[in-house]
Enzyme design. Structure first.
Site, PDB file in Angstrom:
ATOM      1  N   VAL A  61       1.428  -0.421  11.744  1.00 33.21           N
ATOM      2  CA  VAL A  61       2.578  -1.163  11.237  1.00 33.21           C
ATOM      3  C   VAL A  61       2.550  -2.603  11.725  1.00 33.21           C
ATOM      4  O   VAL A  61       3.077  -3.481  11.075  1.00 33.21           O
ATOM      5  CB  VAL A  61       3.935  -0.514  11.590  1.00 33.21           C
ATOM      6  CG1 VAL A  61       4.090   0.801  10.863  1.00 33.21           C
ATOM      7  CG2 VAL A  61       4.077  -0.336  13.068  1.00 33.21           C
ATOM      8  N   ASP A  62       1.899  -2.829  12.838  1.00 34.77           N
ATOM      9  CA  ASP A  62       1.734  -4.217  13.290  1.00 34.77           C
ATOM     10  C   ASP A  62       0.909  -5.004  12.287  1.00 34.77           C
ATOM     11  O   ASP A  62       0.838  -6.217  12.346  1.00 34.77           O
ATOM     12  CB  ASP A  62       0.970  -4.268  14.619  1.00 34.77           C
ATOM     13  CG  ASP A  62       1.720  -3.582  15.725  1.00 34.77           C
ATOM     14  OD1 ASP A  62       2.897  -3.285  15.521  1.00 34.77           O
ATOM     15  OD2 ASP A  62       1.111  -3.348  16.783  1.00 34.77           O
TER      16      ASP A  62
END
Ligand code: ATP
Ligand code: MG
Length: 696
Positions: free
Chosen positions: A566-567
C-alpha cells in the site's frame, strides 16, 4: 505487566501507535471511492483456461464446497486434513483458537492443541516406512553444468540423522537456535531437517549476506552453532562464505556472544581445496570429517504442535527485516496441503522451485511442502541464466521437471533474452508453472504461459508472505480459469477481507487494503523476541484483522489482483494509481524489460509519477523513446498515469530474493539519498551509485 495494563497499553497503541511503531498503511482519502482510477483502468479481465485435470478436485463446485467448510469450521476441516500426517499424539477435539483483536487481549493462534508430531519425520521417515525410500528426494545441479548428485529419501534420512546426532553431541537440544549459512547444496535442506528432527529452531541466513547481517541474526536468536559452507560459485563469480562467517562470529563476540561450533561443508563445486579455508582450532570443524562417524539413526523429538519450528527474516523491501516465527503442526499441515493442491504434487513428481532456502519460498516450497508430498526436488546451486539463458530449460529437460516455480523477476529477465533459448528445448515434461514474490505483469504472465508453457500449462500466481508461511490466494490448476496478473481466489482456510482506510469491509468489486479475517494454520505466531512489534505491525492497523501491508483489487468474479504494497500506491491529483499498473504498462513497450515506479512530491499534483526503466541491451533512454514509453502508459491506462520523470536504470536495487526495494528508489527520486535506510539485504549495492550518477 499485569493483564490489565497490557490490554490498556494495547488500546492506546491501537488508536495511536507510538514513535517507531507507525502502522504501515498511509491513510489515503481517495480510498473512500470504492473503485479507483487505477481499478477502472484495469487490464482486460480475460480468463484463460487450459486443459488440465486436477488429481483431487474435479470442479469449481468441489473447491467451493471445501472452501466454505474450511472457513465455517476450520477446526474440523483442518483436523480431517491433518489425519493424513503422522501424529505421535492426537490433538484435542477443541484444538483451534485464535485472537486477532488487539483490544481483546494477546494476539494468538493455536492449531492442533494437545497434538505432538515432527515435521522431519513426516517429510522423510514416513515415506521410507511406506516403501518410498528409493524414490529420489533431491536432484542437485551444480552451478557449472555437468555436475549433479542424486539422493533418495532413505539417503537423505540417514544424513539428516547423522547431522542430528552431531548437533546433539554439541549440546543442542529442543528449543535451541541454530544458524545456517549455506548455498544451495543438498546439505542445506538436510541441515534444516536435522534441526527440525531434534526440535532445534533453525534460522537460515541467505548465503551472501554481509558479516554484519549474519551477526545480527546470530545475536537475535543466540545461535551457539553455525552450519556453514566454505564457498559458492554463482555464475562466474566465486564467493568465499567461510570468511564472512568468521567476521560475523567476530562481531558477535565483540557484542558479548560466543559462537561455540561452526560445522563447515566443503563445497567442491566452488573450486579450491580445503587449504583455502582457514579453520579456527576448537571451533571450526569439517562436515566430511565429523558427520560420517555419527549413527544414521536418531530418535525423533516429538514436538507439541505449537512448539517453534523456525525463525526467518522477511526480505526487508519495506524496512528492517522482521524475524518471523512459525510453529510446528499448523505450518506442517498447511505447507503440505498447499503443495498438494496448488502444484498437484504427488509422490515422485519431479518439481523445481528456483528459490533459495534463504527465503520462505525455499522453506515451504523446496524443503518442507514437497517433501511432505514425497516429491523429487531439484536443488539448483547456480543462477538460472548461467552460462546462457537456456540453462533453466536444459535443467527442466534433463530431470523431466513437471512443476516449475519461480519469480516474476526471472521471468522478465528471460523474456528479455528472446524466445529462441526456450524453443530450442523440449519442455514437454512441464505440467504446471508457478510464480511468487511480486505482482506479475500480464505481459510476462502471457509469455510464461504461451512460450514457456506452450499454452498447455496452467499458471499458478501464488500470493503469500513470509508471515503467512504458505500460499494464501492462488489459482488451483484446472479447477477454475486463471486471468493473467490475478492471484485469483483464496486457498482453503483463508478468509480475505478487503477494507477501506477505516477498516470497513468493502463488499463486491473494488479496491482496498488486503487483510485476513481469521487465523489459518501457518499464521505467523510472533516476531521473534518482540511480540509487541508483532501486534503493532500486523494487527493494530485494522481492528480484528491481520493486515498484509498489500493493496488489492477484487473484480466482479471475486478474483483478487494484488496491487503491491500500500505504500506503493501513488495519489496523483486525486487519482489512486498502483505502481504495479504503471509498471505493467511500461513493460508493454518492446524496448522496456523492467520498470519500477514510485511517487515523489509534486507541487501541483500532490504526488508525481517517477519511473525507473530498464531497457533491452544496447538501448539508451533518448527523448524519442521517452515519448513512446509515455504514450504506452497513456494509451493503456490513461493520461493521468503518464510518468512525470523517466529515469534510465541499467540495474534496479533488488533484495537478495529478487524484489525491487522501492523505498530506496523513493529516496533517490526525492533526492534524499542520504537517508536510504537499511540496505543490507540488497543483492548489489553498486546499483544505487549507478542510479545516482544517471539522474535525468
Ligand atoms: P518486508 O516485509 O521486510 O518488506 P517482503 O515483504 O518483501 O519484506 P516477503 O515476505 O518475502 O518479504 O514477501 C511478501 C510480499 O511479496 C507480499 O507482501 C507481496 O507484496 C509480495 N508478493 C508475494 N507474492 C506475490 C504475488 N503472487 N503477487 C503479488 N505480490 C506478491
Ligand atoms: Mg512483507
Amino acid at each position: 505487566r499485569s493483564a490489565n495494563s497490557l490490554s490498556e497499553a494495547r488500546k492506546v497503541r491501537h488508536s495511536r501507535p507510538g514513535k517507531g511503531q507507525a502502522v504501515r498503511c498511509r491513510p489515503l482519502s481517495a480510498l473512500q471511492q470504492n473503485v479507483s482510477a487505477a481499478a477502472a483502468a484495469a487490464p482486460a479481465m480475460e480468463a484463460s483456461t487450459v486443459d488440465y485435470k486436477h488429481s483431487l478436485l474435479a470442479s469449481r463446485e468441489d473447491y467451493d464446497k471445501m472452501y466454505k467448510r474450511s472457513i465455517e469450521d476450520p477446526a474440523a476441516f483442518w483436523g480431517d486434513i491433518a489425519k493424513g500426517y503422522h501424529w505421535e499424539q492426537q490433538w484435542e477435539d477443541d484444538h483451534h483458537t485464535h485472537n486477532f483483536d488487539v483490544t481483546a487481549g494477546r494476539i494468538s493462534t493455536e492449531f492442533f492443541k494437545g497434538g505432538t508430531t515432527n515435521i522431519a519425520y513426516n517429510c522423510l521417515d514416513r515415506h521410507v516406512k511406506e516403501g518410498r525410500g528409493d524414490v529420489d528426494c533431491l536432484l542437485w545441479e551444480a552451478n557449472d553444468p555437468g555436475t549433479e548428485r542424486r539422493m533418495t529419501y532413505s539417503e537423505v534420512l540417514a544424513e539428516v540423522c547423522r547431522l542430528a546426532n552431531w548437533l546433539k553431541a554439541q549440546g543442542i537440544k529442543k528449543g535451541d537456535a541454530v544458524a545456517i549459512y549455506m548455498p544451495m547444496l543438498c546439505e542445506l535442506p538436510i541441515s534444516m531437517l536435522a534441526c527440525a528432527r531434534i526440535g532445534a529452531i533453525h534460522s537460515v541466513i541467505f548465503a551472501g549476506f554481509s558479516p554484519e547481517s549474519i551477526a545480527a541474526r546470530i545475536l537475535d536468536c543466540k545461535a551457539k552453532v553455525v552450519l556453514a559452507a566454505s564457498a559458492v560459485k554463482r555464475g562466474k563469480k566465486a564467493i568465499d562464505l567461510k570468511s564472512m562467517v568468521d567476521k560475523a562470529v567476530g562481531f558477535a563476540s565483540r557484542d558479548g556472544f560466543e559462537v561455540e561450533k561452526c560445522l563447515v561443508c566443503h563445497n567442491t563445486s566452488a573450486g579450491g581445496g580445503k587449504e583455502a579455508t582457514p579453520m579456527k582450532d576448537g571451533r571450526d570443524v569439517w562436515w566430511d570429517a565429523e558427520i560420517p562417524s555419527h549413527s544414521s539413526e536418531c530418535a525423533v523429538e516429538w514436538m507439541h504442535s505449537e512448539d517453534p519450528l523456525f525463525l526467518l527474516y522477511t526480505s526487508g523491501s519495506t524496512g528492517k527485516p522482521k524475524g518471523v516465527l512459525h510453529s510446528t503442526g499448523g505450518y506442517m499441515v498447511m505447507a503440505g496441503t498447499t503443495s498438494r493442491y496448488v502444484f498437484d504434487l504427488q509422490p515422485g513428481d519431479v518439481y523445481w522451485c528456483t528459490a533459495d532456502c534463504g527465503w520462505i519460498t525455499g522453506h515451504t516450497y523446496l524443503t518442507y511442502g514437497p517433501m511432505l508430498c514425497g516429491a523429487t526436488n531439484v536443488v539448483f546451486e547456480g543462477t538460472p541464466t548461467y552460462p546462457t539463458p537456456a540453462r533453466s530449460w536444459q535443467v527442466v529437460d534433463k530431470f523431466k521437471v513437471k512443476q516449475y516455480y519461480t519469480a516474476p523477476t526471472l521471468i522478465r529477465s528471460l523474456l528479455s533474452s528472446g524466445n529462441d533459448h526456450v524453443k530450442a528445448h523440449d519442455r514437454s515434461s512441464l505440467k504446471i508453472l508457478g510464480t511468487v514474490g511480486e505482482p506479475i505483469n500480464p505481459e510476462a504472465w502471457k509469455w510464461y504461459s504461451e512460450v514457456v508453457g506452450d499454452g498447455r500449462c496452467p499458471i499458478v500466481d501464488t500470493w503469500w508472505q513470509t508471515e503467512t508461511g504458505a500460499h494464501m490466494i492462488t489459482p488451483l490448476p484446472g479447477v477454475f480459469p486463471a486471468k493473467p496478473g490475478s492471484a485469483t481466489l483464496p486457498f482453503f482456510g483463508v478468509a480475505p477481507s478487503m477494507v477501506n482506510e477505516h477498516g470497513k469491509a468493502i463488499e463486491g468489486p473494488g479496491e482496498g487494503y488486503l487483510c485476513i479475517k481469521q487465523a489459518w494454520p501457518s499464521t505467523i505466531r510472533t516476531i521473534y523476541g518482540d511480540h509487541d512489534r508483532y501486534e503493532t505491525t500486523y494487527f493494530a492497523g485494522f481492528k480484528g484483522l491481520y493486515f498484509s501491508g498489500d493493496g488489492c483489487r477484487r473484480d466482479e468474479d471475486g478474483y483478487y489482483w494484488i496491487t503491491g504494497r500500500v505504500d506503493d500506491v501513488i495519489n496523483v491529483s486525486g487519482h489512486r494509481i498502483g505502481t504495479a499498473e504503471v509498471e505493467s504498462a511500461l513493460t508493454l513497450h518492446p524496448k522496456c524489460t523492467e520498470a519500477a515506479v514510485v511517487g515523489y512530491e509534486h507541487p501541483i499534483k500532490g504526488q508525481g509519477i517517477y519511473a525507473y526503466v530498464s531497457l533491452i541491451e544496447g538501448e539508451e533512454l533518448e527523448d524519442a523513446l521517452k515519448k513512446e514509453l509515455t504514450l504506452t502508459v497513456r494509451s493503456n491506462i490513461g493520461a493521468f498515469a503518464a510518468p512525470d520523470i523517466l529515469h534510465w536504470a541499467p540495474g534496479l536495487p533488488k533484495t537478495r530474493s529478487g524484489k525491487i526495494m522501492r523505498r530506496v528508489l523513493r529516496k533517490i527520486a526525492s533526492k534524499e539519498e542520504s537517508q536510504l535506510g537499511d540496505t543490507s539485504t540488497l543483492a548489489d549495492p553498486g546499483v544505487v551509485n549507478q542510479l545516482l550518477s544517471n539522474r535525468p
